[in-house]
Design an enzyme around this catalytic site. Structure first.
Site, PDB file in Angstrom:
ATOM      1  N   HIS A 121       0.869  -1.174   0.000  1.00 31.83           N
ATOM      2  CA  HIS A 121       0.000   0.000   0.000  1.00 31.83           C
ATOM      3  C   HIS A 121       0.913   1.233   0.000  1.00 31.83           C
ATOM      4  O   HIS A 121       2.018   1.176   0.540  1.00 31.83           O
ATOM      5  CB  HIS A 121      -0.828  -0.052   1.290  1.00 31.83           C
ATOM      6  CG  HIS A 121      -1.901   0.969   1.405  1.00 31.83           C
ATOM      7  ND1 HIS A 121      -1.657   2.262   1.808  1.00 31.83           N
ATOM      8  CD2 HIS A 121      -3.238   0.892   1.193  1.00 31.83           C
ATOM      9  CE1 HIS A 121      -2.796   2.929   1.840  1.00 31.83           C
ATOM     10  NE2 HIS A 121      -3.770   2.128   1.475  1.00 31.83           N
ATOM     11  N   ASP A 198       3.409  -4.942   7.542  1.00 33.25           N
ATOM     12  CA  ASP A 198       2.166  -4.180   7.544  1.00 33.25           C
ATOM     13  C   ASP A 198       1.038  -5.163   7.844  1.00 33.25           C
ATOM     14  O   ASP A 198       0.738  -6.044   7.031  1.00 33.25           O
ATOM     15  CB  ASP A 198       1.997  -3.516   6.172  1.00 33.25           C
ATOM     16  CG  ASP A 198       0.725  -2.683   6.084  1.00 33.25           C
ATOM     17  OD1 ASP A 198      -0.131  -2.819   6.969  1.00 33.25           O
ATOM     18  OD2 ASP A 198       0.600  -1.912   5.118  1.00 33.25           O
ATOM     19  N   GLN A 201      -4.180  -5.529   6.919  1.00 35.65           N
ATOM     20  CA  GLN A 201      -5.190  -6.449   6.370  1.00 35.65           C
ATOM     21  C   GLN A 201      -5.100  -7.849   6.980  1.00 35.65           C
ATOM     22  O   GLN A 201      -5.866  -8.727   6.595  1.00 35.65           O
ATOM     23  CB  GLN A 201      -5.041  -6.557   4.841  1.00 35.65           C
ATOM     24  CG  GLN A 201      -5.233  -5.252   4.095  1.00 35.65           C
ATOM     25  CD  GLN A 201      -6.663  -4.689   4.173  1.00 35.65           C
ATOM     26  OE1 GLN A 201      -7.588  -5.353   4.628  1.00 35.65           O
ATOM     27  NE2 GLN A 201      -6.822  -3.453   3.735  1.00 35.65           N
ATOM     28  N   LYS A 224     -10.065  -0.941  10.869  1.00 35.30           N
ATOM     29  CA  LYS A 224     -10.315  -2.084   9.975  1.00 35.30           C
ATOM     30  C   LYS A 224     -10.662  -3.338  10.773  1.00 35.30           C
ATOM     31  O   LYS A 224     -10.905  -4.396  10.211  1.00 35.30           O
ATOM     32  CB  LYS A 224      -9.077  -2.365   9.110  1.00 35.30           C
ATOM     33  CG  LYS A 224      -8.781  -1.263   8.092  1.00 35.30           C
ATOM     34  CD  LYS A 224      -7.655  -1.687   7.180  1.00 35.30           C
ATOM     35  CE  LYS A 224      -6.962  -0.549   6.486  1.00 35.30           C
ATOM     36  NZ  LYS A 224      -7.680   0.003   5.341  1.00 35.30           N
ATOM     37  N   CYS A 364      -4.787   2.432  -3.663  1.00 37.75           N
ATOM     38  CA  CYS A 364      -3.567   2.966  -3.036  1.00 37.75           C
ATOM     39  C   CYS A 364      -2.405   1.987  -3.190  1.00 37.75           C
ATOM     40  O   CYS A 364      -1.577   1.841  -2.280  1.00 37.75           O
ATOM     41  CB  CYS A 364      -3.769   3.309  -1.561  1.00 37.75           C
ATOM     42  SG  CYS A 364      -5.089   4.458  -1.276  1.00 37.75           S
TER      43      CYS A 364
HETATM   44  N1  7TS Z   1      -1.638  -0.898   4.702  1.00 37.66           N
HETATM   45  C1  7TS Z   1      -2.544  -1.655   4.075  1.00 37.66           C
HETATM   46  C2  7TS Z   1      -2.170  -3.041   3.635  1.00 37.66           C
HETATM   47  C3  7TS Z   1      -3.818  -1.148   3.840  1.00 37.66           C
HETATM   48  O1  7TS Z   1      -4.720  -1.912   3.226  1.00 37.66           O
HETATM   49  C4  7TS Z   1      -4.139   0.162   4.280  1.00 37.66           C
HETATM   50  C5  7TS Z   1      -5.467   0.796   4.005  1.00 37.66           C
HETATM   51  C6  7TS Z   1      -3.150   0.890   4.950  1.00 37.66           C
HETATM   52  C7  7TS Z   1      -1.919   0.333   5.140  1.00 37.66           C
HETATM   53  C8  7TS Z   1      -3.416   2.242   5.478  1.00 37.66           C
HETATM   54  O2  7TS Z   1      -4.370   2.205   6.504  1.00 37.66           O
HETATM   55  P1  7TS Z   1      -4.862   3.547   7.188  1.00 37.66           P
HETATM   56  O3  7TS Z   1      -5.820   3.090   8.212  1.00 37.66           O
HETATM   57  O4  7TS Z   1      -3.662   4.209   7.763  1.00 37.66           O
HETATM   58  O5  7TS Z   1      -5.488   4.361   6.109  1.00 37.66           O
HETATM   59  N2  7TS Z   1      -6.150   0.250   2.922  1.00 37.66           N
HETATM   60  C9  7TS Z   1      -7.262   0.755   2.351  1.00 37.66           C
HETATM   61  C10 7TS Z   1      -7.876   0.090   1.301  1.00 37.66           C
HETATM   62  O6  7TS Z   1      -7.482  -0.970   0.838  1.00 37.66           O
HETATM   63  N3  7TS Z   1      -8.956   0.809   0.925  1.00 37.66           N
HETATM   64  O7  7TS Z   1      -9.045   1.893   1.695  1.00 37.66           O
HETATM   65  C11 7TS Z   1      -7.985   1.873   2.599  1.00 37.66           C
END
Ligand code: 7TS
Length: 409
Positions: A121, A198, A201, A224, A364
Site C-alpha cells: 500500500h 504491515d 489487512q 479495519k 492505493c
Molecule cells: N496498509 C494496508 C495493507 C492497507 O490496506 C491500508 C489501508 C493501509 C496500510 C493504510 O491504513 P490507514 O488506516 O492508515 O489508512 N487500505 C485501504 C484500502 O485498501 N482501501 O481503503 C484503505
C-alpha cells in the site's frame, strides 16, 4: 469463550445494518462497528474523560487506567512480550511513517538499501522513499509473480549486504495474498536487516503472534478491525524502540526539559506526543473483546466460505477476471477484478444502485496495479458479518452490469 455462531444474530450488533439498506463489501477500506465498540467509546467520554497520563486526581487516573488497559489488551492480542512495545498512533499509515522516520532515519546511511515489496500500500512505500531521499539510501523493490506470490527464494535473491530494512505486508489489500512473514523475518535477520510488517489487512482476520513471527515492527489500524477511526498501533521490539529517536515531540513524551535540552521518556511514551486518543483506545479494546468472543476460527471459516463462493461464481462469468491467485484460500476475503469493457468506476456505480458497496480504483497500490497491467480494478472484500445471501446478490448484480452498459450480453 466463543459465542455460538449465527450470522443473523451477529448482524444485530451492527447498528448500520439496521439503519441502512446496504450490502457492505468494502471491509478492507474500513469495517463496520458493533454497538459494543460504540458504547465503549461513549463510556469513556461519559465516565472517564480526563487527559490521561498527566492528571493526579482520581478521574485522570481512571482515564489513564482505561488507556493503559487497552494497551495491555493489544499486547496480549498480538502476543507481544511487553505492553511497552505497543505504541498507539492514529492509524497504520502513521505507524509506518513513525518506523520509517525514526528507525530509518537512525540507521540509514548513503548507499544502504531498503527493500520494499511491490505490492505494498502507498502507506508502506512512500514513507520509505521519503526517508531514502533524506538519508541517501535507495529503495529497491521485491517483486511478486502474477499470482502475487513472493517466495523465500525471491527474498534471498533480492536482499544484499546493504539491505538494512525490508518492508512487506502480511496480506495484500489488492490480491488478498498472504506473505510468509515468519520465513521472511528469518532471512532478514540472517542478513542483519529488520523486517517491518504491515498488518493492516491481517490483524483483523487471523491470529497474529509477533513473537512467533519474530517480526521487528508491525503496523495496523483499529478501524479495519471493528474499532473506531483515529486509533492505530505500532508494535516494535523493545531493543529497537529503546534506541530510536522520537518521531513527534511535545507534551507527555519527556522526562524533563531545560532551556537547552530534554530527556525523553521511555517507550512507548517517547512515541506518543500530545494528548492521546484514549476514547479510541477504549473502543479498540472493546473491538478486540468482540473479535475474541467470536474467535478467529469462526471468523476465518465464515470469511473463507464467502470468498470461496465469490471466486467460484465469478469464475463462471466470462467477462470478469480476478487479479492474483485462482485459489480462494489465497485471497483472505479480498477479491479484486476487472470487467471487460466497463470501467471500475462504472462497475461500482452500478453496484451502488443495487445498494452494494465495493471499492473501485487503484486501491492505493498503484505500482502493483501497473505491474499487473491494469489501471484500475474493482474490489469486493468480506468480513465475518457478511452473509452468503449478500454474496449471491452481489454476483447477480455483477452479471447484469454489461447488459446495463448496453452490451448485447
Ligand atoms: N496498509 C494496508 C495493507 C492497507 O490496506 C491500508 C489501508 C493501509 C496500510 C493504510 O491504513 P490507514 O488506516 O492508515 O489508512 N487500505 C485501504 C484500502 O485498501 N482501501 O481503503 C484503505
Amino acid at each position: 469463550m466463543n459465542r455460538e455462531w449465527n450470522v443473523n444474530e451477529i448482524r444485530k450488533d451492527f447498528p448500520i445494518f439496521q439503519s441502512r439498506e446496504i450490502i457492505y463489501l468494502d471491509n478492507s477500506a474500513t469495517s463496520q462497528k458493533p454497538y459494543q465498540v460504540l458504547d465503549a467509546v461513549t463510556d469513556f467520554y461519559r465516565n472517564y474523560n480526563a487527559n490521561p497520563l498527566r492528571g493526579l486526581y482520581d478521574l485522570a487516573q481512571a482515564a489513564t487506567e482505561k488507556y493503559e488497559s487497552a494497551r495491555e489488551k493489544v499486547c496480549r492480542f498480538i502476543h507481544a512480550e511487553s505492553a511497552d512495545e505497543i505504541i498507539f498512533t492514529r492509524n497504520a499509515t502513521e505507524s509506518l511513517n513513525l518506523v520509517a522516520y525514526s528507525y530509518g532515519g537512525m540507521v540509514l546511511k548513503p548507499g544502504d538499501e531498503i527493500l520494499v515489496s511491490i505490492m505494498e500500500h502507498h502507506s508502506d512505500m512512500l514513507p520509505w522513499r521519503q526517508v531514502a531521499e533524506k538519508t541517501g539510501a535507495v529503495v529497491k523493490y521485491l517483486e511478486c509473480d502474477r499470482q502475487g506470490k513472493i517466495t523465500e527464494e525471491d527474498l534471498k535473491n533480492a536482499i544484499t549486504e546493504h539491505t538494512r530494512i525490508v518492508a512487506v505486508t502480511q496480506v495484500s489489500n489488492v490480491l488478498g495474498v498472504k506473505n510468509d512473514i515468519r520465513a521472511f523475518a528469518k532471512i532478514c535477520h540472517e542478513k542483519g536487516a529488520v523486517l517491518v510488517a504491515d498488518g493492516a489487512q491481517s490483524v483483523p482476520h487471523m491470529p497474529v503472534d509477533v513473537q512467533d513471527l519474530d517480526v521487528d515492527f508491525l503496523a495496523f489500524s483499529g478501524h479495519k478491525m471493528l474499532g473506531p477511526m483515529g486509533v492505530g498501533v505500532l508494535y516494535g521490539k523493545k531493543e529497537h524502540l529503546k534506541k530510536m529517536p522520537p518521531f513527534l515531540t511535545g507534551g507527555e513524551m519527556i522526562e524533563s526539559v531545560s532551556r537547552d535540552g530534554a530527556v525523553f521518556a521511555q517507550p512507548p511514551y517517547k512515541f506518543e506526543a500530545g494528548t492521546v486518543n484514549a476514547g479510541g483506545a477504549a473502543g479498540l479494546a472493546a473491538a478486540i473483546d468482540y473479535l475474541e468472543n467470536i474467535g478467529f476460527e469462526q471468523i476465518q471459516k465464515q470469511e473463507n466460505l464467502l470468498t470461496e463462493i465469490l471466486m467460484e461464481e465469478i469464475k463462471k462469468i466470462p467477462f470478469v477476471h480476478v487479479l492474483g491467485s485462482e485459489n480462494p484460500l489465497d485471497h483472505h476475503g479480498i477479491v479484486t477484478f476487472t470487467l471487460d469493457g466497463v470501467h471500475p468506476h462504472d462497475v461500482a456505480a452500478i453496484l451502488d444502485a443495487d445498494h452494494i458497496a465495493v471499492r473501485a480504483g487503484h486501491h492505493c497500490a498503484q505500482p502493483l496495479m501497473q505491474q499487473m497491467g491494469v489501471m484500475a480494478s474493482t474490489r469486493a472484500s468480506v468480513m465475518f458479518y457478511n452473509t452468503e445471501e449478500e454474496v449471491e446478490k452481489f454476483i447477480l448484480s455483477l452479471k447484469e452490469i454489461r447488459r446495463k452498459m448496453g452490451y448485447a450480453e
